[in-house]
Scaffold this active site. Structure first.
Site, PDB file in Angstrom:
ATOM      1  N   ASP A 110      56.671  66.934  36.540  1.00 40.49           N
ATOM      2  CA  ASP A 110      57.745  66.187  37.199  1.00 40.49           C
ATOM      3  C   ASP A 110      58.790  65.678  36.211  1.00 40.49           C
ATOM      4  O   ASP A 110      59.755  65.013  36.590  1.00 40.49           O
ATOM      5  CB  ASP A 110      57.161  65.013  38.005  1.00 40.49           C
ATOM      6  CG  ASP A 110      56.430  64.014  37.116  1.00 40.49           C
ATOM      7  OD1 ASP A 110      56.354  64.225  35.876  1.00 40.49           O
ATOM      8  OD2 ASP A 110      55.915  63.011  37.655  1.00 40.49           O
ATOM      9  N   GLY A 111      58.585  65.954  34.928  1.00 34.36           N
ATOM     10  CA  GLY A 111      59.570  65.534  33.931  1.00 34.36           C
ATOM     11  C   GLY A 111      59.539  64.047  33.616  1.00 34.36           C
ATOM     12  O   GLY A 111      60.351  63.546  32.852  1.00 34.36           O
ATOM     13  N   ASP A 142      52.855  73.012  18.684  1.00 35.47           N
ATOM     14  CA  ASP A 142      54.091  72.400  19.184  1.00 35.47           C
ATOM     15  C   ASP A 142      54.121  70.907  18.883  1.00 35.47           C
ATOM     16  O   ASP A 142      55.147  70.259  19.084  1.00 35.47           O
ATOM     17  CB  ASP A 142      54.242  72.637  20.699  1.00 35.47           C
ATOM     18  CG  ASP A 142      52.997  72.247  21.471  1.00 35.47           C
ATOM     19  OD1 ASP A 142      51.912  72.767  21.155  1.00 35.47           O
ATOM     20  OD2 ASP A 142      53.098  71.402  22.385  1.00 35.47           O
ATOM     21  N   ASN A 143      53.027  70.368  18.397  1.00 33.67           N
ATOM     22  CA  ASN A 143      52.985  68.954  18.035  1.00 33.67           C
ATOM     23  C   ASN A 143      52.935  68.760  16.524  1.00 33.67           C
ATOM     24  O   ASN A 143      52.429  67.754  16.037  1.00 33.67           O
ATOM     25  CB  ASN A 143      51.793  68.274  18.702  1.00 33.67           C
ATOM     26  CG  ASN A 143      51.924  68.220  20.213  1.00 33.67           C
ATOM     27  OD1 ASN A 143      53.040  68.291  20.744  1.00 33.67           O
ATOM     28  ND2 ASN A 143      50.812  68.109  20.907  1.00 33.67           N
ATOM     29  N   GLY A 161      59.742  69.672  28.514  1.00 35.71           N
ATOM     30  CA  GLY A 161      59.608  69.628  29.971  1.00 35.71           C
ATOM     31  C   GLY A 161      59.923  68.262  30.528  1.00 35.71           C
ATOM     32  O   GLY A 161      60.094  68.091  31.742  1.00 35.71           O
ATOM     33  N   ASP A 207      54.275  63.142  18.481  1.00 38.99           N
ATOM     34  CA  ASP A 207      53.593  63.273  19.770  1.00 38.99           C
ATOM     35  C   ASP A 207      52.263  62.530  19.815  1.00 38.99           C
ATOM     36  O   ASP A 207      51.182  63.103  19.648  1.00 38.99           O
ATOM     37  CB  ASP A 207      53.410  64.755  20.160  1.00 38.99           C
ATOM     38  CG  ASP A 207      54.629  65.265  20.913  1.00 38.99           C
ATOM     39  OD1 ASP A 207      55.546  64.453  21.156  1.00 38.99           O
ATOM     40  OD2 ASP A 207      54.678  66.450  21.267  1.00 38.99           O
ATOM     41  N   GLY A 264      58.590  74.134  25.643  1.00 37.52           N
ATOM     42  CA  GLY A 264      59.927  73.538  25.694  1.00 37.52           C
ATOM     43  C   GLY A 264      59.829  72.114  26.193  1.00 37.52           C
ATOM     44  O   GLY A 264      58.804  71.697  26.719  1.00 37.52           O
ATOM     45  N   ARG A 287      62.829  58.071  21.409  1.00 42.84           N
ATOM     46  CA  ARG A 287      62.153  58.470  20.181  1.00 42.84           C
ATOM     47  C   ARG A 287      63.160  58.846  19.112  1.00 42.84           C
ATOM     48  O   ARG A 287      64.112  59.561  19.364  1.00 42.84           O
ATOM     49  CB  ARG A 287      61.227  59.644  20.473  1.00 42.84           C
ATOM     50  CG  ARG A 287      60.436  60.098  19.269  1.00 42.84           C
ATOM     51  CD  ARG A 287      59.198  60.823  19.678  1.00 42.84           C
ATOM     52  NE  ARG A 287      59.470  62.140  20.226  1.00 42.84           N
ATOM     53  CZ  ARG A 287      58.506  62.967  20.633  1.00 42.84           C
ATOM     54  NH1 ARG A 287      57.236  62.593  20.579  1.00 42.84           N
ATOM     55  NH2 ARG A 287      58.793  64.146  21.123  1.00 42.84           N
ATOM     56  N   LYS A 325      62.246  60.519  26.129  1.00 42.16           N
ATOM     57  CA  LYS A 325      61.009  61.172  26.597  1.00 42.16           C
ATOM     58  C   LYS A 325      60.627  60.566  27.941  1.00 42.16           C
ATOM     59  O   LYS A 325      60.410  59.354  28.022  1.00 42.16           O
ATOM     60  CB  LYS A 325      59.913  60.947  25.547  1.00 42.16           C
ATOM     61  CG  LYS A 325      58.594  61.649  25.827  1.00 42.16           C
ATOM     62  CD  LYS A 325      57.694  61.566  24.587  1.00 42.16           C
ATOM     63  CE  LYS A 325      56.309  62.088  24.854  1.00 42.16           C
ATOM     64  NZ  LYS A 325      55.471  62.028  23.643  1.00 42.16           N
TER      65      LYS A 325
HETATM   66  P1  AMP Z   1      52.554  67.137  25.185  1.00 46.55           P
HETATM   67  O1  AMP Z   1      51.141  67.162  25.668  1.00 46.55           O
HETATM   68  O2  AMP Z   1      53.259  65.832  25.458  1.00 46.55           O
HETATM   69  O3  AMP Z   1      52.724  67.588  23.790  1.00 46.55           O
HETATM   70  O4  AMP Z   1      53.321  68.182  26.127  1.00 46.55           O
HETATM   71  C1  AMP Z   1      53.006  69.547  26.161  1.00 46.55           C
HETATM   72  C2  AMP Z   1      54.050  70.271  26.989  1.00 46.55           C
HETATM   73  O5  AMP Z   1      54.000  69.858  28.350  1.00 46.55           O
HETATM   74  C3  AMP Z   1      55.478  70.039  26.545  1.00 46.55           C
HETATM   75  O6  AMP Z   1      56.195  71.222  26.734  1.00 46.55           O
HETATM   76  C4  AMP Z   1      55.935  68.968  27.484  1.00 46.55           C
HETATM   77  O7  AMP Z   1      57.346  68.946  27.626  1.00 46.55           O
HETATM   78  C5  AMP Z   1      55.251  69.353  28.776  1.00 46.55           C
HETATM   79  N1  AMP Z   1      55.052  68.206  29.661  1.00 46.55           N
HETATM   80  C6  AMP Z   1      54.214  67.171  29.471  1.00 46.55           C
HETATM   81  N2  AMP Z   1      54.297  66.295  30.485  1.00 46.55           N
HETATM   82  C7  AMP Z   1      55.198  66.783  31.360  1.00 46.55           C
HETATM   83  C8  AMP Z   1      55.733  66.343  32.605  1.00 46.55           C
HETATM   84  N3  AMP Z   1      55.335  65.213  33.188  1.00 46.55           N
HETATM   85  N4  AMP Z   1      56.663  67.120  33.205  1.00 46.55           N
HETATM   86  C9  AMP Z   1      57.067  68.257  32.636  1.00 46.55           C
HETATM   87  N5  AMP Z   1      56.617  68.725  31.477  1.00 46.55           N
HETATM   88  C10 AMP Z   1      55.698  68.010  30.836  1.00 46.55           C
HETATM   89 MG    MG Z   2      54.139  67.817  22.536  1.00 51.03          MG
END
Ligand code: AMP
Ligand code: MG
Length: 479
Positions: A123-124, A250-251, A90, A260, A88, A174, A111
């Site tokens: 930390d979002g 998911d990407n 995050g 992504d 989801g 984005r 993002k």
């Molecule tokens: P990504 O590697 O950007 O495709 O992210 C993989 C998953 O990790 C996704 O569900 C993102 O929303 C979550 N995610 C990545 N970075 C963070 C972050 N700093 N805080 C919370 N969730 C994250």
């Molecule tokens: Mg991703």
């Protein structure tokens, strides 16, 4: 309230509630636009002047919600390096779908906008460097003619994010055809409610595959189209030496756009085994593995859709296998078109696969730079590059037998072989300067990348490969 041209619709929020969570962006201390894509804003029918302002900084950082937006974090799951996980957004929020000029509907997503119910231990937040990197890479891919999500803006937040070291925070705005991923279907399947799955399929068909709506089984027709789009997309990646780096399910977007930009990179020296991502220890997502990984990901999509193919499980599997079975052939046809054009072949077929393969093999053996190795090929040259052996004669003969001959080939090659790509060392240099507050290096790089097929006085230095051929380059996820 000033809308700056935003016209939001929020159809995603009309899906069953399991697919999203309504969340507000976290407020930030000192929002400031550090990169703004005025041409994209205009293309979307937005008021670029009104947005490149404190008003825009407010929208882009999440401090203010543009009128009509209904921010949600999207739920999804996914296979990461082969392992299933519930994920989801995050650290992202979908503001909604901006319906722009000509009725074109595009997701607008923040993002790095703060924590959501899907943040797990994160930390979002996002750091400035990786968000600028996505801004640069997405626009470069777009200019290369490759379907991609794009960056409307990057806003610095004025906050510090804690990574291995404290880093400046930022939000990327984005823009995407949608953010529906293979992992969104895996999530729907996980809910064990076929009503959710059907709702997501109907929604996706309406948004991306309207031609499938009337099919006997829209889910199956959609899978077939998704297979074709991914085959076409990955063939285009291969043609410019792009390595996505983290092709988790998911990407992978159903729209067929590249999505992504984490640890992605471009090949310098040609090597089918090239891997740059520091977390890809076994080379799962190496350059040459990308087609088979796309196929694998599509199999996860097909699995999720099984209940919609047939009430009889065995028959459903047979149907899925058949639909997936076209991938290798489809990819090969698209790859032949892409690589054929790079050698000046208007209608590749027959023995051309071998002709292309032999050239790639020579490049690999000699350690030739991928981009320059194609761009510098000239059928009018007096002499063949050393070590090419009889290949040169075979190539010239093949070109001269096609209608339009050498001239046609040269025209094709000029449009198929970029002169500049976002070379990793130049991107890093631009990001390093930006981290010191100097955005001029990035600006010039992006101007050159916006016109990648032209050789100009200025673009010449950007075509020079790194001294080590890029072999030592490492990329990081930057989350
Ligand atoms: P990504 O590697 O950007 O495709 O992210 C993989 C998953 O990790 C996704 O569900 C993102 O929303 C979550 N995610 C990545 N970075 C963070 C972050 N700093 N805080 C919370 N969730 C994250
Ligand atoms: Mg991703």
């Amino acid at each position: 309230m000033e809308t700056a041209g935003f016209r939001f619709d929020n159809t995603y929020t009309r899906l069953p509630g399991v697919f999203f969570s309504r969340v507000a962006a976290e407020k930030v201390g000192a929002p400031a636009i550090v990169a703004f894509n005025a041409p994209l804003a205009r293309e979307m029918g937005l008021d670029a002047v009104a947005l490149d302002s404190p008003l825009g900084a407010g929208f882009f950082s999440g401090n203010a919600v543009p009128p009509g937006a209904d921010p949600v974090a999207q739920a999804y799951a996914g296979h990461q390096f082969g392992h299933f996980t519930v994920l989801g957004d995050g650290r992202a929020l979908l503001l909604g779908e901006h319906v722009g000029t000509g009725g074109v509907r595009r997701d607008v997503q923040l993002k790095g906008s703060g924590r959501t119910p899907y943040s797990r231990r994160g930390d979002g937040r996002a750091a400035l460097g990786p968000m600028l990197r996505e801004h640069i890479m997405g626009e470069a891919m777009h200019a290369l003619g490759i379907p991609t999500t794009r960056s409307l803006a990057v806003a610095a937040t004025g906050e510090v994010v804690e990574r291995d070291e404290p880093l400046p925070g930022a939000v990327l705005v984005r823009v995407a055809a949608s953010h529906i991923r293979v992992g969104t279907f895996e999530f729907a399947s996980l809910t064990r409610d076929v009503g959710n799955l059907r709702a997501l399929v109907d929604y996706t068909v309406q948004r991306h595959f309207p031609e499938c709506a009337g099919a006997a089984c829209p889910a199956l027709a959609m899978l077939g189209e998704a297979v074709r789009r991914q085959a076409a997309l990955v063939a285009k990646w291969m043609g410019v030496g792009f390595i996505h780096g983290v092709m988790n399910t998911d990407n992978m977007a159903l729209s067929g756009e590249t999505i992504d930009y984490g640890p992605c990179a471009f090949l310098d020296t040609y090597d089918p085994g090239a891997v740059f991502s520091s977390i890809d220890r076994h080379g799962r997502y190496a350059y040459g593995n990308q087609p088979s990984i796309a196929h694998w990901n599509l199999a996860r999509l097909a699995e999720a859709l099984l209940p919609l193919f047939d009430g009889d499980g065995e028959k459903a599997v047979e149907t899925a296998k058949e639909a997936l079975g076209i991938f290798p052939e489809e990819f090969r046809a698209r790859w032949l078109e892409v690589m054929g054009a790079k050698l000046g072949l208007a209608e590749p077929g027959g023995d051309d696969e071998k002709l292309i393969g032999d050239y790639l093999e020579w490049m690999h053996r000699e350690g030739v730079d991928f981009t320059n190795g194609f761009r510098s090929l000239d059928p009018g040259a007096q002499a063949a590059p050393a070590g090419l052996g009889d290949w040169w004669a075979r190539w010239l003969a093949r070109i001269s037998e096609q209608p339009g001959g050498e001239q046609r080939a040269q025209g094709l090659m000029r449009r198929a072989n970029p002169f500049v790509i976002p070379r990793n060392h130049r991107v890093e240099e631009a990001l390093a300067a930006a981290a010191q507050g100097d955005f001029s290096v990035m600006r010039e790089l992006m101007e050159v990348l916006a016109d990648p097929f032209s050789e100009t006085e200025r673009s010449r230095t950007y075509a020079v490969p790194p001294l080590d051929g890029g072999r030592g380059h490492r990329t990081f996820c930057g989350t």
